[in-house]
Design a protein around this motif. Structure first.
Motif, short mmCIF file in Angstrom:
data_model
loop_
_atom_site.label_atom_id
_atom_site.label_comp_id
_atom_site.label_asym_id
_atom_site.label_seq_id
_atom_site.Cartn_x
_atom_site.Cartn_y
_atom_site.Cartn_z
N SER A 27 79.16 2.06 62.45
CA SER A 27 78.01 3.46 62.02
C SER A 27 78.36 4.12 60.66
N ARG A 28 79.93 4.28 60.71
CA ARG A 28 80.48 5.06 59.80
C ARG A 28 80.34 4.07 58.34
N VAL A 33 79.81 4.90 53.99
CA VAL A 33 80.33 3.88 52.85
C VAL A 33 79.14 3.05 52.15
N TRP A 34 78.46 2.56 52.86
CA TRP A 34 77.13 1.85 52.22
C TRP A 34 76.09 2.88 51.84
N ARG A 73 69.44 5.62 48.62
CA ARG A 73 69.35 4.94 49.82
C ARG A 73 68.71 3.70 50.01
N LEU A 74 67.32 3.49 49.72
CA LEU A 74 66.57 2.50 49.51
C LEU A 74 66.91 1.45 48.35
N ARG A 75 67.59 2.16 47.42
CA ARG A 75 68.01 1.27 46.15
C ARG A 75 69.16 0.44 46.59
N LYS A 76 70.15 1.13 47.22
CA LYS A 76 71.35 0.65 47.90
C LYS A 76 70.82 -0.37 48.92
N VAL A 77 69.88 -0.43 49.82
CA VAL A 77 69.46 -1.21 50.50
C VAL A 77 69.11 -2.63 49.85
#
Length: 104
Positions: A27-28, A33-34, A73-77
């Motif tokens: 979860s962390r 992190v991500w 967040r969506l860009r990192k995904v």
């Protein structure tokens, strides 16, 4: 961990609710992190139940594109999805590692 890797490969942001074993660490990793998901642990009541309105609100927040944080967040995904797929392609790091193990 397998489910996390499947979500990364599919390009899906994640909601986490760690309970035991490796889940708090996973979860962390996802949340802090991500930065590709949201944690629900802090939404739990004293009896460890999370109301469905809280879950619905978290899903809505997770999928929205209305803030810089949500877009990030969506860009990192998407970046992790591309990296995971590249690793699995012929000549990618996972493919190469797997082939080196079976050719011993």
């Amino acid at each position: 961990m397998n489910s996390m890797l499947e979500a990364v490969y599919a390009g899906v942001p994640m909601l986490t609710l760690p309970i035991a074993f490796d889940q708090p660490v996973n979860s962390r990793l996802v949340v802090e992190v991500w930065k590709t998901g949201l944690g629900l642990r802090e939404k739990a009541r004293d009896d460890c139940v999370i109301e469905r309105v809280e879950i619905a609100a978290a899903v809505d927040r997770l999928m929205r594109r209305d803030t810089v944080k949500a877009e990030d967040r969506l860009r990192k995904v998407a970046l992790l999805k591309d990296a995971a797929r590249a690793a699995c392609e012929e000549g990618g790091s996972s493919s190469s590692s797997f082939r080196s193990k079976i050719q011993l």
